[in-house]
Design an enzyme around this catalytic site. Structure first.
Site, PDB file in Angstrom:
ATOM      1  N   ASP A 217       0.863  -1.186   0.000  1.00 28.40           N
ATOM      2  CA  ASP A 217       0.000   0.000   0.000  1.00 28.40           C
ATOM      3  C   ASP A 217       0.898   1.235   0.000  1.00 28.40           C
ATOM      4  O   ASP A 217       1.986   1.193  -0.559  1.00 28.40           O
ATOM      5  CB  ASP A 217      -0.966  -0.074   1.193  1.00 28.40           C
ATOM      6  CG  ASP A 217      -2.268   0.685   0.938  1.00 28.40           C
ATOM      7  OD1 ASP A 217      -2.198   1.833   0.466  1.00 28.40           O
ATOM      8  OD2 ASP A 217      -3.353   0.131   1.207  1.00 28.40           O
ATOM      9  N   HIS A 240       2.358   2.249  -3.193  1.00 27.85           N
ATOM     10  CA  HIS A 240       1.462   3.196  -3.857  1.00 27.85           C
ATOM     11  C   HIS A 240       1.937   4.632  -3.707  1.00 27.85           C
ATOM     12  O   HIS A 240       1.160   5.564  -3.884  1.00 27.85           O
ATOM     13  CB  HIS A 240       0.036   3.050  -3.325  1.00 27.85           C
ATOM     14  CG  HIS A 240      -0.542   1.679  -3.529  1.00 27.85           C
ATOM     15  ND1 HIS A 240      -1.793   1.327  -3.103  1.00 27.85           N
ATOM     16  CD2 HIS A 240      -0.022   0.554  -4.112  1.00 27.85           C
ATOM     17  CE1 HIS A 240      -2.039   0.047  -3.409  1.00 27.85           C
ATOM     18  NE2 HIS A 240      -0.966  -0.434  -4.020  1.00 27.85           N
TER      19      HIS A 240
END
Ligand SMILES: *[C@@H]1O[C@H](CO)[C@@H](O)[C@H](O)[C@H]1NC(C)=O
Ligand SMILES: *[C@@H]1O[C@H](CO)[C@@H](O)[C@H](O)[C@H]1NC(C)=O
Ligand SMILES: *[C@@H]1O[C@H](CO)[C@@H](O)[C@H](O)[C@H]1NC(C)=O
Ligand SMILES: *[C@@H]1O[C@H](CO)[C@@H](O)[C@H](O)[C@H]1NC(C)=O
Length: 243
Positions: A217, A240
């Site tokens: 993430d 991300h």
């Protein structure tokens, strides 16, 4: 240059070996009954070391020697009687791989309400694969715990720590002021759900530098109420990004 962090750790180990108790009291979790067998729960020894360090009126160090220590959970809560607590980790702290163990917990290891805390070195291993697999399979699973939470604390240093395989977020800084995070490595699989590297929220004056973050993430996620966050020399990926 995470080397800086490692040099700092080596320097501290050098000080520790050469001067022992000179810089205040030291509480070695093995002397308090922890076993480096990766199985016996070291939480009681860790918690006792914390009670001693936090209750000490002079600077205090908690020392985790080399080896793998299973830690069910750590709840390290202040306010403390001194403002210079060091947690020096030479080994690895391992969470349970059973996804139910931390099912109701927000954090595996939490430091709360502390002014003056330094965490040096070591590895914290959240053993999150079982939970990631559960989430991938579409069954109903616990949310999972943050590996390291620092909450409502001031003057905090995290240096040379590695966080691997967190169940959920790796490191959370929430409600803090004056936090330095440097030479930290975060590693969770690129498809691991919700494993943000470092999450900062409701905090003032946070400096994250010289760190490698690879995760499923966000590498660094910035929650509401964050002021004066400095990030420098962050190697992000997989992940991300920073947002
Ligand atoms: C720290 O761990 C290393 C191995 O990783 C070991 O060689 C060294 O002796 C340990 N130092 C202390 C002070 O335990
Ligand atoms: C952690 O310890 C504090 C103080 O000892 C206690 O008030 C709190 O309920 C504990 N939190 C958890 C999650 O166990
Ligand atoms: C972090 O990773 C880098 C690159 O792999 C390595 O050189 C460094 O020693 C690591 N630092 C820690 C604290 O593990
Ligand atoms: C952030 O920390 C790094 C490493 O210690 C340091 O070089 C840099 O000056 C700091 N930045 C700020 C704004 O304090």
């Amino acid at each position: 240059m995470p080397l800086v962090g490692n040099l700092h750790l080596l320097f501290l180990l050098f000080l520790f070996l050469n001067h022992g108790l000179a810089a205040g009291s030291t509480f070695n979790i093995v002397s308090l009954g922890a076993k480096a067998d990766g199985m016996t729960d070291a939480s009681p020894a860790f918690q006792e070391a914390w009670a001693n360090a936090c209750g000490s009126s002079e600077p205090a160090t908690i020392y985790v020697p080399n080896g793998a220590f299973y830690v069910h959970s750590g709840n390290f809560t202040g306010p403390c009687k001194n403002n210079a607590i060091t947690v020096l980790i030479n080994g690895t702290l391992m969470a349970s791989s059973n996804i139910q163990v931390l099912a109701q917990s927000q954090a595996w290891i939490a430091f709360r309400h502390i002014n003056g805390l330094s965490i040096y070195g070591g590895v914290i291993d959240g053993q999150g694969m079982g939970l990631w697999n559960c989430k991938h399979s579409g069954q109903s699973c616990p949310d999972g715990a943050t590996s390291l939470e620092i909450f409502d604390s001031q003057n905090v240093n995290v240096n040379g720590l590695s966080s691997v395989n967190s169940q959920m977020f790796n490191i959370v800084v929430y409600g803090c002021q004056n936090v330095q995070i440097q030479g930290v490595n975060v590693s969770s699989a690129s498809d691991s759900p919700n494993t943000d590297g470092i999450h900062v929220q409701q905090s003032l004056n946070v400096n994250i530098s010289n760190s490698n973050i690879g995760t499923g993430d966000d590498c660094i996620s910035i929650g509401p109420g964050t002021t004066n966050l400095w990030m420098e020399n962050i190697n992000c990926g997989p992940g991300h990004g920073i947002r």
